[in-house]
Scaffold this motif. Structure first.
Motif, mmCIF file in Angstrom:
data_model
loop_
_atom_site.group_PDB
_atom_site.id
_atom_site.type_symbol
_atom_site.label_atom_id
_atom_site.label_comp_id
_atom_site.label_asym_id
_atom_site.label_seq_id
_atom_site.Cartn_x
_atom_site.Cartn_y
_atom_site.Cartn_z
ATOM 1 N N MET A 1 0.852 -1.190 0.000
ATOM 2 C CA MET A 1 0.000 0.000 0.000
ATOM 3 C C MET A 1 0.883 1.233 0.000
ATOM 4 S SD MET A 1 -3.091 0.945 2.630
ATOM 5 C CE MET A 1 -2.101 1.697 3.912
ATOM 6 N N SER A 2 0.557 2.215 -0.828
ATOM 7 C CA SER A 2 1.371 3.421 -0.911
ATOM 8 C C SER A 2 1.227 4.261 0.342
ATOM 9 C CB SER A 2 0.963 4.239 -2.141
ATOM 10 O OG SER A 2 -0.394 4.623 -2.045
ATOM 11 N N ALA A 3 2.263 5.040 0.643
ATOM 12 C CA ALA A 3 2.243 5.898 1.821
ATOM 13 C C ALA A 3 1.229 7.016 1.608
ATOM 14 C CB ALA A 3 3.629 6.475 2.068
ATOM 15 N N PRO A 4 0.577 7.482 2.668
ATOM 16 C CA PRO A 4 -0.376 8.586 2.515
ATOM 17 C C PRO A 4 0.343 9.861 2.137
ATOM 18 C CG PRO A 4 0.014 8.088 4.830
ATOM 19 C CD PRO A 4 0.691 7.022 4.048
ATOM 20 N N PRO A 5 -0.337 10.771 1.421
ATOM 21 C CA PRO A 5 0.317 12.035 1.047
ATOM 22 C C PRO A 5 0.599 12.883 2.275
ATOM 23 C CG PRO A 5 -2.035 12.116 0.590
ATOM 24 C CD PRO A 5 -1.738 10.703 0.997
ATOM 25 N N ASP A 6 1.652 13.690 2.197
ATOM 26 C CA ASP A 6 1.978 14.567 3.314
ATOM 27 C C ASP A 6 0.941 15.687 3.431
ATOM 28 O OD1 ASP A 6 4.171 13.055 3.846
ATOM 29 O OD2 ASP A 6 5.576 14.332 2.772
ATOM 30 N N HIS A 7 0.822 16.211 4.658
ATOM 31 C CA HIS A 7 -0.147 17.259 4.927
ATOM 32 C C HIS A 7 0.427 18.602 4.500
ATOM 33 C CE1 HIS A 7 -2.688 19.942 7.428
ATOM 34 N NE2 HIS A 7 -3.596 19.018 7.210
ATOM 35 N N PRO A 8 -0.399 19.497 3.929
ATOM 36 C CA PRO A 8 0.125 20.789 3.452
ATOM 37 C C PRO A 8 0.754 21.649 4.540
ATOM 38 C CG PRO A 8 -2.287 20.733 3.383
ATOM 39 C CD PRO A 8 -1.825 19.339 3.613
ATOM 40 N N LEU A 9 0.444 21.401 5.824
ATOM 41 C CA LEU A 9 1.046 22.201 6.885
ATOM 42 C C LEU A 9 2.419 21.686 7.307
ATOM 43 C CD1 LEU A 9 -2.017 22.969 9.197
ATOM 44 C CD2 LEU A 9 -0.908 24.469 7.548
ATOM 45 N N GLY A 10 2.939 20.696 6.598
ATOM 46 C CA GLY A 10 4.299 20.253 6.867
ATOM 47 C C GLY A 10 4.416 18.954 7.633
ATOM 48 N N TYR A 11 3.303 18.309 7.971
ATOM 49 C CA TYR A 11 3.358 17.015 8.638
ATOM 50 C C TYR A 11 3.669 15.926 7.615
ATOM 51 C CZ TYR A 11 0.945 19.376 12.489
ATOM 52 O OH TYR A 11 0.589 20.225 13.507
ATOM 53 N N ARG A 12 4.615 15.061 7.932
ATOM 54 C CA ARG A 12 4.929 13.915 7.073
ATOM 55 C C ARG A 12 4.185 12.704 7.627
ATOM 56 N NH1 ARG A 12 8.389 12.890 3.162
ATOM 57 N NH2 ARG A 12 9.375 14.928 3.457
ATOM 58 N N LEU A 13 3.203 12.214 6.882
ATOM 59 C CA LEU A 13 2.364 11.124 7.354
ATOM 60 C C LEU A 13 3.088 9.790 7.200
ATOM 61 C CD1 LEU A 13 -1.105 12.189 5.876
ATOM 62 C CD2 LEU A 13 0.070 12.986 7.927
ATOM 63 N N ARG A 14 3.151 9.026 8.301
ATOM 64 C CA ARG A 14 3.848 7.741 8.293
ATOM 65 C C ARG A 14 2.899 6.574 8.030
ATOM 66 N NH1 ARG A 14 8.804 9.313 7.193
ATOM 67 N NH2 ARG A 14 9.810 10.515 8.859
ATOM 68 N N ARG A 15 1.810 6.504 8.802
ATOM 69 C CA ARG A 15 0.888 5.378 8.641
ATOM 70 C C ARG A 15 -0.449 5.741 9.270
ATOM 71 N NH1 ARG A 15 0.685 1.990 13.431
ATOM 72 N NH2 ARG A 15 2.017 2.893 15.049
ATOM 73 N N LEU A 16 -1.499 5.114 8.756
ATOM 74 C CA LEU A 16 -2.827 5.269 9.337
ATOM 75 C C LEU A 16 -2.915 4.369 10.563
ATOM 76 C CD1 LEU A 16 -5.766 6.417 8.967
ATOM 77 C CD2 LEU A 16 -6.269 4.285 7.750
ATOM 78 N N VAL A 17 -3.298 4.931 11.709
ATOM 79 C CA VAL A 17 -3.387 4.120 12.932
ATOM 80 C C VAL A 17 -4.823 3.907 13.392
ATOM 81 C CG1 VAL A 17 -1.081 4.729 13.734
ATOM 82 C CG2 VAL A 17 -3.028 6.155 14.409
ATOM 83 N N GLY A 18 -5.779 4.640 12.818
ATOM 84 C CA GLY A 18 -7.167 4.449 13.209
ATOM 85 C C GLY A 18 -8.076 5.428 12.500
ATOM 86 N N SER A 19 -9.371 5.167 12.585
ATOM 87 C CA SER A 19 -10.380 6.049 11.993
ATOM 88 C C SER A 19 -11.590 6.093 12.905
ATOM 89 C CB SER A 19 -10.808 5.553 10.601
ATOM 90 O OG SER A 19 -9.739 5.615 9.688
ATOM 91 N N GLY A 20 -12.214 7.262 12.984
ATOM 92 C CA GLY A 20 -13.439 7.434 13.742
ATOM 93 C C GLY A 20 -14.506 8.059 12.883
ATOM 94 N N ARG A 21 -15.587 8.499 13.514
ATOM 95 C CA ARG A 21 -16.699 9.076 12.753
ATOM 96 C C ARG A 21 -16.288 10.340 12.016
ATOM 97 N NH1 ARG A 21 -21.964 10.182 16.051
ATOM 98 N NH2 ARG A 21 -22.693 10.671 13.949
ATOM 99 N N THR A 22 -15.402 11.118 12.604
ATOM 100 C CA THR A 22 -15.106 12.428 12.032
ATOM 101 C C THR A 22 -13.703 12.557 11.455
ATOM 102 O OG1 THR A 22 -14.306 13.347 14.134
ATOM 103 C CG2 THR A 22 -16.671 13.505 13.687
ATOM 104 N N ALA A 23 -12.787 11.658 11.811
ATOM 105 C CA ALA A 23 -11.395 11.875 11.424
ATOM 106 C C ALA A 23 -10.651 10.569 11.215
ATOM 107 C CB ALA A 23 -10.685 12.703 12.494
ATOM 108 N N HIS A 24 -9.613 10.630 10.391
ATOM 109 C CA HIS A 24 -8.607 9.585 10.294
ATOM 110 C C HIS A 24 -7.431 10.013 11.170
ATOM 111 C CE1 HIS A 24 -10.788 7.663 7.063
ATOM 112 N NE2 HIS A 24 -10.701 8.749 6.296
#
Length: 315
Positions: A1-24
């Motif tokens: 699975m490809s890595a998630p795209p980085d966030h425009p505010l400068g966060y480098r996303l490493r991995r998805l750890v969970g999801s809820g009703r409103t957010a990943h």
């Protein structure tokens, strides 16, 4: 699975750890804070104003809190393209640690940790509404209350409808919540009592296969004494937890802070912080939203004990 795209505010996303009703939720790297847990709103929020408001409230509530027993908010913004919430990264949830009795000293400390975080939340005018092990996180052997996604500010215009909605997890919900009463600090206190019981006994006070079975258990059942499961628990500790779980809200402690003081006295554990000064306002504060929060002060971790099972999931 490809890595998630980085966030425009400068966060480098490493991995998805969970999801809820409103957010990943991602493990991410921040140039300012190092490793963080980064909550990013789901696409559905663009189409659902209720979910959007829930995420906005969570960001504002978490930034309004600053306590070593609450997962620290490092930065966040509630709306728009930059909407996010960056939190201190913890080892895992308390849910993974349960399923067998803990050493009493560890169980007592973890329960007192959660109680102190919840007391601070209430003193800042915030009701959590879903106090349970999965929303408690562990760092250096200490517990931190987190995930305020279903919470609300007391007195907020939006909270009127939110307060009346039946929200929570059935294993931990107060009897009056099942009957349709509004959420309140007293319903949070009941959930805290259930969590403390589970930590100490190694099992929940009420069980059931369906929501209806759990509703019947919480509204008409009487849990076994903690001393039935663990005779080494003192009568004082058993009484304090039972009072928090009283069927009648008026028979519970006046506040979570009162529970903190009673539980600390019964267990011999000193609270981390003194009660707030009299007259302290609990109204919703006006806060800058980005960046916000503060790092928790250094702590003395508990001995390891059985914390090796933090990586295991409860069946």
């Amino acid at each position: 699975m490809s890595a998630p795209p980085d966030h425009p505010l400068g966060y480098r996303l490493r991995r998805l750890v969970g999801s809820g009703r409103t957010a990943h939720v991602y493990e991410a790297e921040s140039p300012l804070y190092g490793t963080v847990a980064l909550k990013l709103p789901r696409d559905e929020l663009e189409r659902d104003p209720v979910l959007r408001r829930m995420f906005e409230n969570e960001v504002q509530m978490t930034l309004a809190l600053s306590h070593p027993r609450i997962v620290a908010a490092l930065a966040g913004y509630p709306t728009g393209a930059g909407a996010h919430l960056a939190l201190e990264f913890c080892e895992g949830s308390l849910d993974a640690a349960l399923g067998e009795p803990l050493p009493l000293a560890s169980a007592y400390r973890l329960a007192l940790d959660v109680a102190q975080g919840l007391a601070h939340s209430h003193e800042r005018g915030i009701v959590h509404r879903d106090v349970k092990p999965a929303n408690v996180f562990v760092k250096a052997g200490r517990a931190k209350l987190g995930d305020f996604g279903t919470g609300f500010f007391i007195g907020d215009a939006f909270s009127g409808e939110a307060q009346r909605a039946r929200v929570g997890t059935a294993f931990y919900m107060a009897p009056e919540t099942f009957r349709g009463a509004s959420a309140s600090p007293k319903t949070d206190l009941y959930s805290l009592g259930v969590l403390a019981y589970e930590l100490i006994a190694g099992r929940r006070p009420f069980t059931g296969e369906t929501a209806d079975e759990l509703m019947l258990a919480h509204t008409s059942g009487v849990p076994l004494s903690l001393r039935h499961h663990r005779p080494e628990v003192s009568p004082e500790v058993s009484r304090v937890v039972a009072t928090a779980m009283a069927y009648d809200p008026e028979k519970r402690y006046e506040s979570v802070r009162a529970f903190v003081l009673a539980f600390a006295a019964a267990t011999g554990l000193p609270p981390d912080d003194p009660p707030p000064a009299l007259g302290r306002s609990s109204r919703r504060p006006h806060l800058p939203l980005q960046p916000g929060g503060a790092d928790a002060p250094p702590e003395e971790p508990l001995p390891k004990g059985r914390f090796g099972w933090l990586g295991r999931r409860r069946s």
